[in-house]
Motif scaffolding. Structure first.
Motif, short mmCIF file in Angstrom:
data_model
loop_
_atom_site.label_atom_id
_atom_site.label_comp_id
_atom_site.label_asym_id
_atom_site.label_seq_id
_atom_site.Cartn_x
_atom_site.Cartn_y
_atom_site.Cartn_z
N ASN A 77 0.73 -1.20 0.06
CA ASN A 77 -0.16 0.10 -0.08
C ASN A 77 1.04 1.10 -0.09
OD1 ASN A 77 -3.03 -0.76 0.40
ND2 ASN A 77 -1.76 -2.16 1.41
N THR A 78 1.85 1.39 -0.59
CA THR A 78 2.73 2.42 -1.00
C THR A 78 3.12 2.44 -2.53
OG1 THR A 78 4.65 3.63 -0.01
CG2 THR A 78 5.04 1.37 -0.36
N ARG A 96 10.83 -0.21 -2.87
CA ARG A 96 11.97 -0.72 -3.36
C ARG A 96 12.90 -0.29 -2.17
NH1 ARG A 96 10.45 0.77 -8.68
NH2 ARG A 96 11.24 2.57 -8.47
N ARG A 97 12.70 1.14 -1.79
CA ARG A 97 13.49 1.60 -0.62
C ARG A 97 13.60 0.60 0.61
NH1 ARG A 97 13.88 5.19 3.88
NH2 ARG A 97 11.54 5.26 3.64
N ILE A 98 12.43 0.50 1.02
CA ILE A 98 12.14 -0.28 2.16
C ILE A 98 12.59 -1.70 2.11
CG2 ILE A 98 10.34 -1.37 3.93
CD1 ILE A 98 10.53 1.73 4.21
N ILE A 99 12.37 -2.23 1.04
CA ILE A 99 12.94 -3.56 0.95
C ILE A 99 14.59 -3.73 0.83
CG2 ILE A 99 13.20 -5.68 -0.90
CD1 ILE A 99 10.24 -5.14 -1.78
N ASN A 100 15.06 -2.57 0.21
CA ASN A 100 16.45 -2.48 0.38
C ASN A 100 16.95 -2.46 1.66
OD1 ASN A 100 19.25 -1.95 -1.01
ND2 ASN A 100 18.80 0.13 -0.07
N LEU A 101 16.21 -1.72 2.45
CA LEU A 101 16.38 -1.47 3.75
C LEU A 101 16.62 -2.83 4.78
CD1 LEU A 101 15.01 1.88 4.79
CD2 LEU A 101 17.35 1.80 4.16
#
Length: 323
Positions: free
Chosen positions: A245-246, A252-257
């Motif tokens: 829901n983003t 992609r940024r959160i998955i990378n984190l």
């Protein structure tokens, strides 16, 4: 918040007998093994799973000797999996105490876990409790498959909501389902009733795990360290919902984190804030309530009794706890 000692009162005498028999079931002729099992017994948990066994048996006909063996079988299995899990997760603490692998190293911890599994099977086979063994054996198989499925998906970071439910149904819910099915079966319930209780336990197990996963994002005070699942790259329901829901770039940024910066406190805080602000916790709470309500619907097909009330309170305790 419900008090566990109050919930336990109707079956307190059974639990006292169970604890003595459970201790006796772990005895060995090997001094080292006896020292380790003594250490385990002294640091026992809340006995939630045996309580599910005893209340389920009471609901379905009454507690008897087979019920006590079923409770011991489930608890031996549960204890074995905790010992093995600490080895797999390289964890050195369990309930605030040193884990078995921290004190006696991995090789001994694995063998102790194997010993506990064997003692459970021995207890059942010696008393011809084949149906109880069949129920618990299915749970062991599912727990192993669920753990391996999670490992596979963590590596590839391709977990979605359906896979998440598959993982927790096998990893966590299968054991609580086995508790309820064992209790019913030990009391002489028919196949249909045993399956009904198994499904009841499965729904509670799913609700229990969703609640546990919510703790990772700041909903406890604080029983489970914040961000522990993130450090292990586990993608749980609050995070799955938030990612779905983003925007694509934020996803992609959160998955990378999660993949590459999951040990950095500042990055973990960013992930937790993202989940909180995107409604992940509210969604998980709604889903947990859905499974709890479905479990109550099953429970309410039984006539009112002290056992039914005890199970209802136990369910509320497991899903409304703060740690």
């Amino acid at each position: 918040m419900l008090n566990l000692d109050e919930i336990k009162k109707p079956i307190a005498a059974e639990i006292d007998v169970f604890e003595e028999r459970f201790k006796a079931s772990m005895q060995s002729s090997v001094p080292l093994l006896d020292r380790i099992t003594h250490y385990i017994v002294k640091r026992k948990g809340k006995q939630i799973r045996p309580m599910f066994v005893f209340f389920s048996a009471s609901l379905c006909g009454g507690v008897n000797e087979a019920t006590h063996r079923g409770a011991a079988l489930v608890e031996l299995l549960h204890t074995a999996t905790l010992v093995h899990d600490d080895v797999v997760d390289n964890s050195y603490q369990r309930r605030g105490f040193f884990s078995i692998n921290a004190l006696w190293k991995n090789k001994i911890a694995v063998l102790v876990g194997d010993f506990l599994l064997a003692k459970g099977m021995d207890l059942s086979l010696a008393n011809n409790d084949f149906q109880l063994l069949r129920i618990v054996n299915e749970a062991v198989k599912q727990m192993s498959e669920g753990e391996l499925l999670q490992v596979e998906k963590v590596r590839r970071m391709d977990i979605n909501e359906n896979i998440y439910y598959d993982v927790i149904r096998q990893k966590t819910a299968s054991l609580i389902a086995a508790c309820c099915a064992c209790g019913a079966s030990s009391a002489g319930a028919d196949v249909e009733t045993v399956e009904k209780m198994r499904l009841f336990g499965e729904k509670i197990g799913i609700a229990f795990q969703i609640k546990d996963d919510m703790f990772d994002f700041g909903t406890n005070d604080v029983g489970k360290p914040l961000g522990i699942d993130i450090k292990e790259k586990k993608v749980t329901l609050p995070l799955i919902y938030a990612l779905n829901n983003t925007s694509s770039s934020e996803k992609r940024r959160i998955i990378n984190l999660v993949k590459n910066h999951n040990e950095e406190p500042e990055k973990i805080t960013q992930i937790i804030s993202f989940v909180q602000q995107t409604g992940g916790l509210q969604y998980a709470e709604t889903q947990m309530q859905k499974y709890q309500n479905e479990a109550f619907e099953i429970l309410n097909t039984f006539p009112p009794s002290e056992a039914r009330q005890g199970l209802e309170q136990l369910v509320r305790y497991t899903t409304e706890r703060n740690k």
